[in-house]
Enzyme design. Sequence first.
Site, mmCIF file in Angstrom:
data_model
loop_
_atom_site.group_PDB
_atom_site.id
_atom_site.type_symbol
_atom_site.label_atom_id
_atom_site.label_comp_id
_atom_site.label_asym_id
_atom_site.label_seq_id
_atom_site.Cartn_x
_atom_site.Cartn_y
_atom_site.Cartn_z
ATOM 1 N N ARG A 126 0.825 -1.220 0.000
ATOM 2 C CA ARG A 126 0.000 0.000 0.000
ATOM 3 C C ARG A 126 0.855 1.264 0.000
ATOM 4 O O ARG A 126 0.500 2.259 -0.642
ATOM 5 C CB ARG A 126 -0.936 -0.018 1.208
ATOM 6 C CG ARG A 126 -1.910 1.150 1.218
ATOM 7 C CD ARG A 126 -3.036 0.891 2.206
ATOM 8 N NE ARG A 126 -4.026 1.955 2.178
ATOM 9 C CZ ARG A 126 -4.287 2.743 3.225
ATOM 10 N NH1 ARG A 126 -3.621 2.582 4.370
ATOM 11 N NH2 ARG A 126 -5.204 3.674 3.123
ATOM 12 N N HIS B 175 0.430 4.528 -2.479
ATOM 13 C CA HIS B 175 0.230 5.901 -1.986
ATOM 14 C C HIS B 175 1.407 6.807 -2.320
ATOM 15 O O HIS B 175 1.243 8.025 -2.395
ATOM 16 C CB HIS B 175 -0.041 5.891 -0.481
ATOM 17 C CG HIS B 175 -1.433 5.440 -0.132
ATOM 18 N ND1 HIS B 175 -2.091 5.824 1.009
ATOM 19 C CD2 HIS B 175 -2.303 4.637 -0.813
ATOM 20 C CE1 HIS B 175 -3.301 5.278 1.029
ATOM 21 N NE2 HIS B 175 -3.445 4.539 -0.052
ATOM 22 N N ASN C 208 -3.814 8.804 4.585
ATOM 23 C CA ASN C 208 -2.638 8.220 5.235
ATOM 24 C C ASN C 208 -2.688 8.262 6.756
ATOM 25 O O ASN C 208 -2.187 7.351 7.426
ATOM 26 C CB ASN C 208 -1.375 8.975 4.781
ATOM 27 C CG ASN C 208 -1.104 8.787 3.291
ATOM 28 O OD1 ASN C 208 -1.462 7.755 2.722
ATOM 29 N ND2 ASN C 208 -0.493 9.790 2.663
ATOM 30 N N HIS D 14 -6.281 -5.805 -2.631
ATOM 31 C CA HIS D 14 -7.124 -5.971 -1.446
ATOM 32 C C HIS D 14 -7.426 -7.438 -1.148
ATOM 33 O O HIS D 14 -8.288 -7.731 -0.327
ATOM 34 C CB HIS D 14 -8.413 -5.150 -1.583
ATOM 35 C CG HIS D 14 -8.193 -3.663 -1.479
ATOM 36 N ND1 HIS D 14 -9.189 -2.739 -1.603
ATOM 37 C CD2 HIS D 14 -7.058 -2.946 -1.247
ATOM 38 C CE1 HIS D 14 -8.684 -1.506 -1.456
ATOM 39 N NE2 HIS D 14 -7.388 -1.605 -1.253
HETATM 40 C C1 HEM Z 1 -9.017 1.440 -6.194
HETATM 41 C C2 HEM Z 1 -8.958 2.339 -5.260
HETATM 42 C C3 HEM Z 1 -8.541 2.046 -3.844
HETATM 43 C C4 HEM Z 1 -9.185 2.454 -2.719
HETATM 44 C C5 HEM Z 1 -10.449 3.295 -2.654
HETATM 45 C C6 HEM Z 1 -8.453 1.922 -1.597
HETATM 46 C C7 HEM Z 1 -8.789 2.132 -0.276
HETATM 47 C C8 HEM Z 1 -8.215 1.482 0.794
HETATM 48 C C9 HEM Z 1 -8.624 1.617 2.149
HETATM 49 C C10 HEM Z 1 -9.725 2.546 2.663
HETATM 50 C C11 HEM Z 1 -7.877 0.772 2.904
HETATM 51 C C12 HEM Z 1 -7.964 0.555 4.416
HETATM 52 C C13 HEM Z 1 -7.163 1.624 5.132
HETATM 53 C C14 HEM Z 1 -7.507 1.726 6.602
HETATM 54 O O1 HEM Z 1 -8.635 1.441 6.962
HETATM 55 O O2 HEM Z 1 -6.614 2.080 7.401
HETATM 56 C C15 HEM Z 1 -6.968 0.109 2.024
HETATM 57 C C16 HEM Z 1 -6.050 -0.832 2.411
HETATM 58 C C17 HEM Z 1 -5.137 -1.416 1.543
HETATM 59 N N1 HEM Z 1 -4.947 -1.071 0.231
HETATM 60 FE FE1 HEM Z 1 -6.177 0.032 -0.934
HETATM 61 N N2 HEM Z 1 -7.389 1.203 -2.055
HETATM 62 C C18 HEM Z 1 -7.391 1.262 -3.415
HETATM 63 C C19 HEM Z 1 -6.453 0.694 -4.272
HETATM 64 C C20 HEM Z 1 -5.325 0.032 -3.843
HETATM 65 C C21 HEM Z 1 -4.206 -0.320 -4.679
HETATM 66 C C22 HEM Z 1 -4.068 0.061 -6.165
HETATM 67 C C23 HEM Z 1 -3.323 -0.998 -3.900
HETATM 68 C C24 HEM Z 1 -1.979 -1.580 -4.263
HETATM 69 C C25 HEM Z 1 -1.654 -1.982 -5.474
HETATM 70 C C26 HEM Z 1 -3.902 -1.086 -2.574
HETATM 71 C C27 HEM Z 1 -3.365 -1.775 -1.522
HETATM 72 C C28 HEM Z 1 -3.939 -1.841 -0.258
HETATM 73 C C29 HEM Z 1 -3.494 -2.768 0.755
HETATM 74 C C30 HEM Z 1 -2.466 -3.860 0.576
HETATM 75 C C31 HEM Z 1 -4.241 -2.479 1.913
HETATM 76 C C32 HEM Z 1 -4.104 -3.131 3.302
HETATM 77 C C33 HEM Z 1 -2.986 -2.400 4.060
HETATM 78 C C34 HEM Z 1 -2.697 -2.916 5.453
HETATM 79 O O3 HEM Z 1 -3.234 -3.931 5.893
HETATM 80 O O4 HEM Z 1 -1.864 -2.257 6.136
HETATM 81 N N3 HEM Z 1 -5.095 -0.426 -2.569
HETATM 82 N N4 HEM Z 1 -7.180 0.563 0.746
#
Ligand code: HEM
Length: 316
Positions: free
Chosen positions: A58, A62, A90, A189
Site C-alpha cells: 500500500r 500511496h 494516510n 485488497h
Molecule cells: C481502487 C482504489 C482504492 C481504494 C479506494 C483503496 C482504499 C483502501 C482503504 C480505505 C484501505 C484501508 C485503510 C484503513 O482502513 O486504514 C486500504 C487498504 C489497503 N490497500 Fe487500498 N485502495 C485502493 C487501491 C489500492 C491499490 C491500487 C493498492 C496496491 C496496489 C492497494 C493496496 C492496499 C493494501 C495492501 C491495503 C491493506 C494495508 C494494510 O493492511 O496495512 N489499494 N485501501
Amino acid sequence: MAARIAVLFLLSLAGTSSAQQLSTSFYSSSCPGVYDAVKSVMNSAIAKEKRMGASILRLFFHDCFVQGCDASLLLDDTSSFQGEKMATPNNGSVRGFEVIDAVKSAVEKVCPGVVSCADILAIAARDSVVILGGPNWNVKVGRRDSTTASFSGANNNIPPPSSGLANLTSLFAAQGLSQKDMVALSGAHTIGQARCTNFRAHVYNDTDINSPFAKTRQSGCPSTSGSGDNNLAPLDFQTPTIFENNYYKNLVNKEGLLHSDQELFNGGATDSQVRSYVSSQSAFFADFVTGMIKMGDITPLTGSNGQIRKNCRRVN
Ligand code: HEM
C-alpha cells in the site's frame, strides 16, 4: 563537423533529460546486491507479522499516486516541512515505515549512497507480493528521491473508499492508468486490513452487500461514528495473508468490505473483468503485474533530478 556537433548536442541532451527511462538493469553494476538485501529484510518482517506485506504494498501505491514514485510519502513532517503522512488517506492508516528504514540500512551496508528510497519501496512491494504467494516480476529501477512532498496531492489523488466506479476510474486515469489497470490493481485488497471508519457506511447502509456478511462486519464495527473507528477487519475475509484471486470471488458474492471494492462488481462495466479473474487466477496475476509496472512508471525522478536520500525520512 556539423554532424559531430549534432551528435554531441544530442548526447548532452540525453545526459540531462528528465525523461530517462527506468530499467531492470539499472543497478546491475553499481549494486547487484540490492535485491538480496531487500528480500532478506522483507522475509523477516513478514515472518514476524504477515500483514506487513500488505502495508508495504500500500505504501508503494500511496507514494506513486502523489507526484510519482519518488518516496515523497516517506518524508516525516517537521516544524518547517509538511509531508504526506498526515493527509486523510494516510493519517492513522499507513504503516511499515520502520521496515523501510531497516531495508534502507541493509542496502546502505552493501552499497552506500547508491540506491534510492523510491526504488527500495518498489522492490519491497514486489517482494511482499511474492512472499505472500502472488506473482513475480522484474522491477524497473533508476528512480531518484524527491526533495518535496505534497499534502494536497495525497488528499486529492488517492481515491477514498466512498468512491463510485466513475471516480475510481477517473482518479486512475489521472495517473495514466486504465480502468482495466484499476480493477487489476484493486486485487491488492486480497491482502491486508481496513479500519471500521472506512467500511462502516458500506456495511450499515449499502444494499449491494450480502446480509450475513454485513452482520458479521457490523458486529466488529459500532454504527456510531467515533466509536470503534480503528477496529480492523480483513479486506479479504477468507485469506487476508495470501495473495490470490479470492478478492474477486468475494465481490461476486457481494462480500466486498469497502464501498469502493463492491463498485467493481455492481452491475457496471467492470463486472466482466471481475468474473474473468474469478475463473482465471493467472489472468489476474498477469494484469496485476502489468498494472504494477505501469504504476511504477508514474513520473519518476531520474538522471540528475532529485537525490539519493541517506535517510528515507528526510531530505539530505
Ligand atoms: C481502487 C482504489 C482504492 C481504494 C479506494 C483503496 C482504499 C483502501 C482503504 C480505505 C484501505 C484501508 C485503510 C484503513 O482502513 O486504514 C486500504 C487498504 C489497503 N490497500 Fe487500498 N485502495 C485502493 C487501491 C489500492 C491499490 C491500487 C493498492 C496496491 C496496489 C492497494 C493496496 C492496499 C493494501 C495492501 C491495503 C491493506 C494495508 C494494510 O493492511 O496495512 N489499494 N485501501
